[in-house]
Design a protein around this motif. Structure first.
Motif, PDB file in Angstrom:
ATOM      1  N   ASP A 157      23.571  34.619  32.478  1.00 53.67           N
ATOM      2  CA  ASP A 157      24.470  35.035  31.979  1.00 53.67           C
ATOM      3  C   ASP A 157      24.514  35.139  30.316  1.00 53.67           C
ATOM      4  O   ASP A 157      24.714  34.799  29.321  1.00 53.67           O
ATOM      5  CB  ASP A 157      25.524  33.888  31.865  1.00 53.67           C
ATOM      6  N   THR A 158      24.957  36.588  29.905  1.00 54.77           N
ATOM      7  CA  THR A 158      24.797  37.063  28.743  1.00 54.77           C
ATOM      8  C   THR A 158      26.193  37.029  27.884  1.00 54.77           C
ATOM      9  O   THR A 158      25.958  37.187  26.811  1.00 54.77           O
ATOM     10  CB  THR A 158      24.253  38.125  28.526  1.00 54.77           C
ATOM     11  N   GLY A 159      27.419  36.722  28.988  1.00 56.82           N
ATOM     12  CA  GLY A 159      28.534  36.220  28.228  1.00 56.82           C
ATOM     13  C   GLY A 159      28.957  38.130  28.033  1.00 56.82           C
ATOM     14  O   GLY A 159      30.532  38.282  28.149  1.00 56.82           O
ATOM     15  N   ALA A 160      28.498  39.435  28.857  1.00 60.13           N
ATOM     16  CA  ALA A 160      29.433  40.312  28.354  1.00 60.13           C
ATOM     17  C   ALA A 160      29.848  40.806  30.048  1.00 60.13           C
ATOM     18  O   ALA A 160      30.752  41.569  29.982  1.00 60.13           O
ATOM     19  CB  ALA A 160      28.049  41.640  28.127  1.00 60.13           C
ATOM     20  N   VAL A 161      29.241  40.306  30.659  1.00 59.39           N
ATOM     21  CA  VAL A 161      29.767  40.903  32.233  1.00 59.39           C
ATOM     22  C   VAL A 161      31.170  39.539  32.679  1.00 59.39           C
ATOM     23  O   VAL A 161      30.740  38.479  32.723  1.00 59.39           O
ATOM     24  CB  VAL A 161      29.323  40.790  33.601  1.00 59.39           C
ATOM     25  N   VAL A 162      32.357  39.636  32.434  1.00 58.60           N
ATOM     26  CA  VAL A 162      33.082  38.731  32.972  1.00 58.60           C
ATOM     27  C   VAL A 162      34.195  38.887  34.206  1.00 58.60           C
ATOM     28  O   VAL A 162      34.469  40.463  34.514  1.00 58.60           O
ATOM     29  CB  VAL A 162      34.623  38.385  31.777  1.00 58.60           C
ATOM     30  N   ALA A 163      34.373  38.093  35.181  1.00 58.91           N
ATOM     31  CA  ALA A 163      35.360  38.140  36.563  1.00 58.91           C
ATOM     32  C   ALA A 163      36.232  38.030  36.182  1.00 58.91           C
ATOM     33  O   ALA A 163      36.731  37.573  35.155  1.00 58.91           O
ATOM     34  CB  ALA A 163      35.027  36.853  37.486  1.00 58.91           C
ATOM     35  N   GLY A 164      37.046  39.802  36.302  1.00 55.71           N
ATOM     36  CA  GLY A 164      38.585  39.882  36.250  1.00 55.71           C
ATOM     37  C   GLY A 164      38.809  40.442  35.014  1.00 55.71           C
ATOM     38  O   GLY A 164      39.796  41.546  35.119  1.00 55.71           O
ATOM     39  N   GLU A 165      37.536  41.037  34.612  1.00 57.30           N
ATOM     40  CA  GLU A 165      37.661  41.745  33.947  1.00 57.30           C
ATOM     41  C   GLU A 165      36.683  42.732  33.792  1.00 57.30           C
ATOM     42  O   GLU A 165      36.680  44.738  33.124  1.00 57.30           O
ATOM     43  CB  GLU A 165      37.266  41.482  31.814  1.00 57.30           C
ATOM     44  N   TRP A 166      35.038  43.465  33.990  1.00 59.96           N
ATOM     45  CA  TRP A 166      34.284  43.964  34.538  1.00 59.96           C
ATOM     46  C   TRP A 166      34.175  45.016  35.855  1.00 59.96           C
ATOM     47  O   TRP A 166      35.307  43.967  36.518  1.00 59.96           O
ATOM     48  CB  TRP A 166      33.364  43.111  35.054  1.00 59.96           C
ATOM     49  N   ARG A 167      34.443  46.157  35.196  1.00 61.62           N
ATOM     50  CA  ARG A 167      35.113  47.274  35.933  1.00 61.62           C
ATOM     51  C   ARG A 167      33.788  48.320  36.126  1.00 61.62           C
ATOM     52  O   ARG A 167      33.036  48.015  35.296  1.00 61.62           O
ATOM     53  CB  ARG A 167      36.201  48.192  35.708  1.00 61.62           C
ATOM     54  N   ILE A 168      33.259  48.744  37.664  1.00 59.52           N
ATOM     55  CA  ILE A 168      32.523  49.847  37.424  1.00 59.52           C
ATOM     56  C   ILE A 168      33.168  50.893  38.604  1.00 59.52           C
ATOM     57  O   ILE A 168      34.433  51.378  38.979  1.00 59.52           O
ATOM     58  CB  ILE A 168      31.418  49.854  38.248  1.00 59.52           C
ATOM     59  N   PRO A 169      32.966  52.658  37.967  1.00 55.19           N
ATOM     60  CA  PRO A 169      33.304  52.945  38.943  1.00 55.19           C
ATOM     61  C   PRO A 169      33.051  53.683  40.417  1.00 55.19           C
ATOM     62  O   PRO A 169      31.663  52.954  40.052  1.00 55.19           O
ATOM     63  CB  PRO A 169      32.960  54.857  38.211  1.00 55.19           C
ATOM     64  N   LEU A 170      34.128  54.279  41.135  1.00 53.77           N
ATOM     65  CA  LEU A 170      33.267  54.279  42.771  1.00 53.77           C
ATOM     66  C   LEU A 170      32.359  55.612  42.444  1.00 53.77           C
ATOM     67  O   LEU A 170      31.331  55.479  43.965  1.00 53.77           O
ATOM     68  CB  LEU A 170      34.800  54.928  43.103  1.00 53.77           C
ATOM     69  N   GLU A 171      32.031  56.390  41.919  1.00 51.60           N
ATOM     70  CA  GLU A 171      31.100  57.636  42.123  1.00 51.60           C
ATOM     71  C   GLU A 171      30.367  56.992  40.961  1.00 51.60           C
ATOM     72  O   GLU A 171      30.661  56.275  39.490  1.00 51.60           O
ATOM     73  CB  GLU A 171      32.389  58.633  41.469  1.00 51.60           C
ATOM     74  N   GLY A 172      29.040  57.115  40.611  1.00 50.01           N
ATOM     75  CA  GLY A 172      28.133  56.929  39.966  1.00 50.01           C
ATOM     76  C   GLY A 172      27.524  55.355  40.028  1.00 50.01           C
ATOM     77  O   GLY A 172      26.790  55.380  39.029  1.00 50.01           O
ATOM     78  N   SER A 173      27.896  55.086  40.887  1.00 57.12           N
ATOM     79  CA  SER A 173      27.561  53.147  41.005  1.00 57.12           C
ATOM     80  C   SER A 173      27.075  52.813  42.280  1.00 57.12           C
ATOM     81  O   SER A 173      27.667  53.545  43.550  1.00 57.12           O
ATOM     82  CB  SER A 173      28.918  52.462  40.539  1.00 57.12           C
ATOM     83  N   VAL A 174      25.972  51.831  42.581  1.00 52.82           N
ATOM     84  CA  VAL A 174      25.388  51.432  44.375  1.00 52.82           C
ATOM     85  C   VAL A 174      26.887  50.489  45.172  1.00 52.82           C
ATOM     86  O   VAL A 174      27.150  50.875  45.936  1.00 52.82           O
ATOM     87  CB  VAL A 174      24.350  50.506  44.043  1.00 52.82           C
ATOM     88  N   CYS A 175      27.416  49.900  43.691  1.00 51.48           N
ATOM     89  CA  CYS A 175      28.624  49.446  44.653  1.00 51.48           C
ATOM     90  C   CYS A 175      29.283  50.109  44.614  1.00 51.48           C
ATOM     91  O   CYS A 175      30.210  49.838  46.098  1.00 51.48           O
ATOM     92  CB  CYS A 175      29.677  47.916  43.244  1.00 51.48           C
ATOM     93  N   GLY A 176      30.798  51.078  44.146  1.00 54.02           N
ATOM     94  CA  GLY A 176      30.930  52.305  43.951  1.00 54.02           C
ATOM     95  C   GLY A 176      30.566  52.881  45.945  1.00 54.02           C
ATOM     96  O   GLY A 176      31.471  53.497  46.589  1.00 54.02           O
ATOM     97  N   ARG A 177      29.384  53.491  45.233  1.00 60.84           N
ATOM     98  CA  ARG A 177      28.884  53.908  47.033  1.00 60.84           C
ATOM     99  C   ARG A 177      29.272  53.461  48.638  1.00 60.84           C
ATOM    100  O   ARG A 177      29.428  53.792  49.271  1.00 60.84           O
ATOM    101  CB  ARG A 177      27.237  54.883  46.971  1.00 60.84           C
ATOM    102  N   VAL A 178      28.636  52.503  48.128  1.00 60.46           N
ATOM    103  CA  VAL A 178      28.515  51.180  49.104  1.00 60.46           C
ATOM    104  C   VAL A 178      30.576  50.935  49.431  1.00 60.46           C
ATOM    105  O   VAL A 178      30.407  51.099  51.389  1.00 60.46           O
ATOM    106  CB  VAL A 178      27.713  49.775  49.299  1.00 60.46           C
TER     107      VAL A 178
END
Length: 123
Positions: A23-44
């Motif tokens: 845990d680096t403290g930089a990724v917080v549930a509820g706040e961290w977002r990723i795009p639908l394009e250009g990310s593995v999670c978005g692709r899935v």
């Protein structure tokens, strides 16, 4: 686990479990977002197809997080391709951390989770 943002323009981290000293403290549930394009999670999420990646350096859609040491990942949709409601994303700091058996087990858990979700009517 990632769920669609309110406006469905990306995915938002809804829950996470960290390994020891990750845990680096930089990724917080509820706040961290990723795009639908250009990310593995978005692709899935978009395709409904799981991604088992032995080495994330080989996947052009992989997006790391600040201070992350991820080398392999397993990303599984919750729901069928036409009705994905969330994405489970597992990451590990070594190459080839996940096997086909891991894929099968997580896919079974995702199907069981989806089965408990109320059916949505077509809009």
């Amino acid at each position: 686990m990632f769920v669609p943002d309110e406006d469905e323009s990306g995915l938002r981290l809804a829950a996470q479990v960290w390994g020891a000293d990750e845990d680096t403290g930089a990724v917080v549930a509820g706040e961290w977002r990723i795009p639908l394009e250009g990310s593995v999670c978005g692709r899935v999420y978009r395709t409904g197809l799981a991604a088992l990646c032995a080495d994330v350096a080989m996947d052009p859609d992989y997006r790391g997080f600040p201070g992350g040491r991820t080398r392999s990942s397993l990303t599984v949709p919750i729901g069928p391709p036409d009705d994905v409601i969330a994405v489970i994303n597992l990451e590990a700091p070594w190459i080839s951390a996940f096997s086909i058996r891991d894929y099968e087990r997580i896919t079974e858990h995702a199907a069981a989770a989806y089965a408990t979700f109320p059916q949505r009517s077509a809009a």
